[in-house]
Scaffold this motif. Structure first.
Motif, PDB file in Angstrom:
ATOM      1  N   TYR A 152       0.791  -1.226   0.000  1.00 15.63           N
ATOM      2  CA  TYR A 152       0.000   0.000   0.000  1.00 15.63           C
ATOM      3  C   TYR A 152       0.829   1.285   0.000  1.00 15.63           C
ATOM      4  O   TYR A 152       0.351   2.322  -0.477  1.00 15.63           O
ATOM      5  CB  TYR A 152      -0.910   0.028   1.227  1.00 15.63           C
ATOM      6  CG  TYR A 152      -2.021  -0.998   1.228  1.00 15.63           C
ATOM      7  CD1 TYR A 152      -3.083  -0.904   0.332  1.00 15.63           C
ATOM      8  CD2 TYR A 152      -2.011  -2.061   2.121  1.00 15.63           C
ATOM      9  CE1 TYR A 152      -4.117  -1.829   0.341  1.00 15.63           C
ATOM     10  CE2 TYR A 152      -3.042  -2.999   2.147  1.00 15.63           C
ATOM     11  CZ  TYR A 152      -4.084  -2.874   1.248  1.00 15.63           C
ATOM     12  OH  TYR A 152      -5.101  -3.807   1.260  1.00 15.63           O
ATOM     13  N   GLU A 191      -6.685  -3.696   7.561  1.00 19.99           N
ATOM     14  CA  GLU A 191      -7.368  -2.657   8.324  1.00 19.99           C
ATOM     15  C   GLU A 191      -6.360  -1.682   8.946  1.00 19.99           C
ATOM     16  O   GLU A 191      -6.614  -0.474   9.016  1.00 19.99           O
ATOM     17  CB  GLU A 191      -8.231  -3.289   9.406  1.00 19.99           C
ATOM     18  CG  GLU A 191      -9.475  -4.013   8.892  1.00 19.99           C
ATOM     19  CD  GLU A 191      -9.207  -5.437   8.435  1.00 19.99           C
ATOM     20  OE1 GLU A 191     -10.173  -6.163   8.141  1.00 19.99           O
ATOM     21  OE2 GLU A 191      -8.016  -5.840   8.360  1.00 19.99           O
ATOM     22  N   TYR A 228      -5.325   0.612   6.213  1.00 18.54           N
ATOM     23  CA  TYR A 228      -6.402   1.564   5.947  1.00 18.54           C
ATOM     24  C   TYR A 228      -6.399   2.680   6.991  1.00 18.54           C
ATOM     25  O   TYR A 228      -6.552   3.868   6.656  1.00 18.54           O
ATOM     26  CB  TYR A 228      -7.737   0.819   5.952  1.00 18.54           C
ATOM     27  CG  TYR A 228      -8.955   1.649   5.611  1.00 18.54           C
ATOM     28  CD1 TYR A 228      -8.897   2.703   4.712  1.00 18.54           C
ATOM     29  CD2 TYR A 228     -10.197   1.343   6.197  1.00 18.54           C
ATOM     30  CE1 TYR A 228     -10.022   3.452   4.400  1.00 18.54           C
ATOM     31  CE2 TYR A 228     -11.331   2.085   5.889  1.00 18.54           C
ATOM     32  CZ  TYR A 228     -11.235   3.132   5.001  1.00 18.54           C
ATOM     33  OH  TYR A 228     -12.353   3.874   4.690  1.00 18.54           O
ATOM     34  N   ARG A 282      -5.775   6.656   6.137  1.00 17.85           N
ATOM     35  CA  ARG A 282      -6.719   7.719   6.514  1.00 17.85           C
ATOM     36  C   ARG A 282      -6.040   8.733   7.426  1.00 17.85           C
ATOM     37  O   ARG A 282      -6.333   9.939   7.345  1.00 17.85           O
ATOM     38  CB  ARG A 282      -7.940   7.120   7.205  1.00 17.85           C
ATOM     39  CG  ARG A 282      -8.879   6.403   6.232  1.00 17.85           C
ATOM     40  CD  ARG A 282     -10.179   6.036   6.904  1.00 17.85           C
ATOM     41  NE  ARG A 282      -9.937   5.138   8.023  1.00 17.85           N
ATOM     42  CZ  ARG A 282     -10.709   5.033   9.081  1.00 17.85           C
ATOM     43  NH1 ARG A 282     -11.776   5.797   9.210  1.00 17.85           N
ATOM     44  NH2 ARG A 282     -10.427   4.173  10.039  1.00 17.85           N
ATOM     45  N   ASN A 319      -4.720  13.687  -0.861  1.00 18.72           N
ATOM     46  CA  ASN A 319      -4.855  12.256  -1.119  1.00 18.72           C
ATOM     47  C   ASN A 319      -3.528  11.691  -1.606  1.00 18.72           C
ATOM     48  O   ASN A 319      -3.292  11.567  -2.812  1.00 18.72           O
ATOM     49  CB  ASN A 319      -5.975  12.014  -2.136  1.00 18.72           C
ATOM     50  CG  ASN A 319      -6.297  10.537  -2.277  1.00 18.72           C
ATOM     51  OD1 ASN A 319      -5.924   9.733  -1.441  1.00 18.72           O
ATOM     52  ND2 ASN A 319      -6.997  10.191  -3.339  1.00 18.72           N
ATOM     53  N   ASP A 372      -9.342   4.510  -2.426  1.00 18.72           N
ATOM     54  CA  ASP A 372     -10.197   3.552  -3.119  1.00 18.72           C
ATOM     55  C   ASP A 372      -9.554   2.171  -3.210  1.00 18.72           C
ATOM     56  O   ASP A 372     -10.225   1.187  -3.546  1.00 18.72           O
ATOM     57  CB  ASP A 372     -10.581   4.058  -4.510  1.00 18.72           C
ATOM     58  CG  ASP A 372      -9.375   4.345  -5.406  1.00 18.72           C
ATOM     59  OD1 ASP A 372      -8.228   4.049  -5.006  1.00 18.72           O
ATOM     60  OD2 ASP A 372      -9.586   4.871  -6.519  1.00 18.72           O
ATOM     61  N   ARG A 373      -8.277   2.071  -2.878  1.00 20.01           N
ATOM     62  CA  ARG A 373      -7.615   0.765  -2.826  1.00 20.01           C
ATOM     63  C   ARG A 373      -8.114  -0.059  -1.641  1.00 20.01           C
ATOM     64  O   ARG A 373      -7.868  -1.257  -1.573  1.00 20.01           O
ATOM     65  CB  ARG A 373      -6.095   0.929  -2.736  1.00 20.01           C
ATOM     66  CG  ARG A 373      -5.457   1.630  -3.919  1.00 20.01           C
ATOM     67  CD  ARG A 373      -3.955   1.606  -3.817  1.00 20.01           C
ATOM     68  NE  ARG A 373      -3.445   0.237  -3.874  1.00 20.01           N
ATOM     69  CZ  ARG A 373      -2.187  -0.094  -3.588  1.00 20.01           C
ATOM     70  NH1 ARG A 373      -1.331   0.849  -3.224  1.00 20.01           N
ATOM     71  NH2 ARG A 373      -1.792  -1.342  -3.660  1.00 20.01           N
ATOM     72  N   PHE A 374      -8.783   0.603  -0.714  1.00 21.17           N
ATOM     73  CA  PHE A 374      -9.248  -0.072   0.494  1.00 21.17           C
ATOM     74  C   PHE A 374     -10.751  -0.366   0.447  1.00 21.17           C
ATOM     75  O   PHE A 374     -11.365  -0.581   1.488  1.00 21.17           O
ATOM     76  CB  PHE A 374      -8.918   0.770   1.727  1.00 21.17           C
ATOM     77  CG  PHE A 374      -7.440   0.950   1.946  1.00 21.17           C
ATOM     78  CD1 PHE A 374      -6.704  -0.002   2.640  1.00 21.17           C
ATOM     79  CD2 PHE A 374      -6.777   2.063   1.448  1.00 21.17           C
ATOM     80  CE1 PHE A 374      -5.347   0.154   2.849  1.00 21.17           C
ATOM     81  CE2 PHE A 374      -5.409   2.238   1.645  1.00 21.17           C
ATOM     82  CZ  PHE A 374      -4.698   1.272   2.343  1.00 21.17           C
ATOM     83  N   THR A 375     -11.323  -0.373  -0.731  1.00 25.43           N
ATOM     84  CA  THR A 375     -12.740  -0.701  -0.867  1.00 25.43           C
ATOM     85  C   THR A 375     -13.012  -2.075  -0.266  1.00 25.43           C
ATOM     86  O   THR A 375     -12.336  -3.058  -0.590  1.00 25.43           O
ATOM     87  CB  THR A 375     -13.156  -0.697  -2.347  1.00 25.43           C
ATOM     88  OG1 THR A 375     -12.898   0.600  -2.903  1.00 25.43           O
ATOM     89  CG2 THR A 375     -14.629  -1.037  -2.486  1.00 25.43           C
ATOM     90  N   GLY A 376     -13.981  -2.129   0.627  1.00 22.10           N
ATOM     91  CA  GLY A 376     -14.329  -3.383   1.274  1.00 22.10           C
ATOM     92  C   GLY A 376     -13.559  -3.662   2.546  1.00 22.10           C
ATOM     93  O   GLY A 376     -13.865  -4.623   3.260  1.00 22.10           O
ATOM     94  N   SER A 420     -12.652  -2.927   6.358  1.00 18.95           N
ATOM     95  CA  SER A 420     -13.373  -2.350   7.497  1.00 18.95           C
ATOM     96  C   SER A 420     -12.464  -1.442   8.327  1.00 18.95           C
ATOM     97  O   SER A 420     -11.240  -1.441   8.165  1.00 18.95           O
ATOM     98  CB  SER A 420     -13.918  -3.472   8.381  1.00 18.95           C
ATOM     99  OG  SER A 420     -14.778  -4.328   7.660  1.00 18.95           O
TER     100      SER A 420
END
Length: 205
Positions: free
Chosen positions: A48, A133, A136, A140, A149, A154-158, A160
């Motif tokens: 990431y 997670e 993510y 953030r 940004n 959007d790489r972390f879609t899905g 939690s």
């Protein structure tokens, strides 16, 4: 265990305030031994954050002692992040580690904060149980800090939100060692079994 709550009180122009006052991030590369969970989590960080991931650096306090960052993230604007992975006790001798009542981490964090670094602490359990997670959460946090940004969310879609994990006292650490807490979660999430060679984190110019 995640990030200092005071981040919400940082003034909007704080990047201008600290410009030119960030502790240099090109000291010696750390020679500290890399833990099993750090090798495990490094693969996710490289997935990431490849463009901003730097080696673990060593910061000399005096001629006999130095701090080492577990992982280092350097944003394009120079903002620097010390990412720490905290184990509840030492795997070799079961001695308490990263406890809230010994003051060691507070003194260490203060060293980096004085140098205008950001310190993010995650528990070893979090990076083993929730590696995506954790990334993510880091992404953030970077967005909140940098106000731009840098890492595409959007790489972390899905993925939690990261569940919190309470910090521990020395007494709680000794009980966790007695219960073989680390052994159980390292085995549960196959951290030992997933140990493959990871690509070295290269020093950047």
């Amino acid at each position: 265990m995640q990030i200092v709550e005071k981040i919400q009180t940082i003034p909007p122009n704080w990047q201008t305030i600290v410009q030119g006052k960030i502790m240099p991030y090109e000291p010696e590369i750390s020679t500290a031994q890399i833990g099993v969970s750090e090798k495990y989590f490094q693969k996710y960080l490289q997935k990431y954050f490849q463009d901003i991931l730097h080696p673990s650096y060593q910061f000399k306090i005096n001629d006999e002692y130095a701090y080492s960052s577990d992982f280092t993230l350097i944003l394009p604007n120079g903002i620097s992040i010390d990412l720490e992975i905290d184990e509840p006790y030492n795997g070799l001798n079961n001695q308490p580690h990263h406890c809230t009542d010994d003051g060691k981490d507070d003194r260490r964090d203060e060293f980096f904060i004085r140098g205008n670094w950001i310190v993010i602490r995650l528990s070893e359990f979090q990076v083993c149980a929730y590696p995506d997670e954790c990334c993510y959460f880091i992404a953030r946090t970077i967005e909140r800090i940098a106000q731009q940004n840098i890492v595409a969310l959007d790489r972390f879609t899905g993925v939690s939100d990261l569940p919190t994990d309470s910090r521990w006292t020395s007494q709680e650490s000794r009980q966790m060692a007695k219960d073989k807490y680390r052994v159980r979660y390292l085995a549960k999430y196959n951290v030992y079994g997933s140990r493959q060679e990871v690509q070295p984190i290269l020093k950047r110019s």
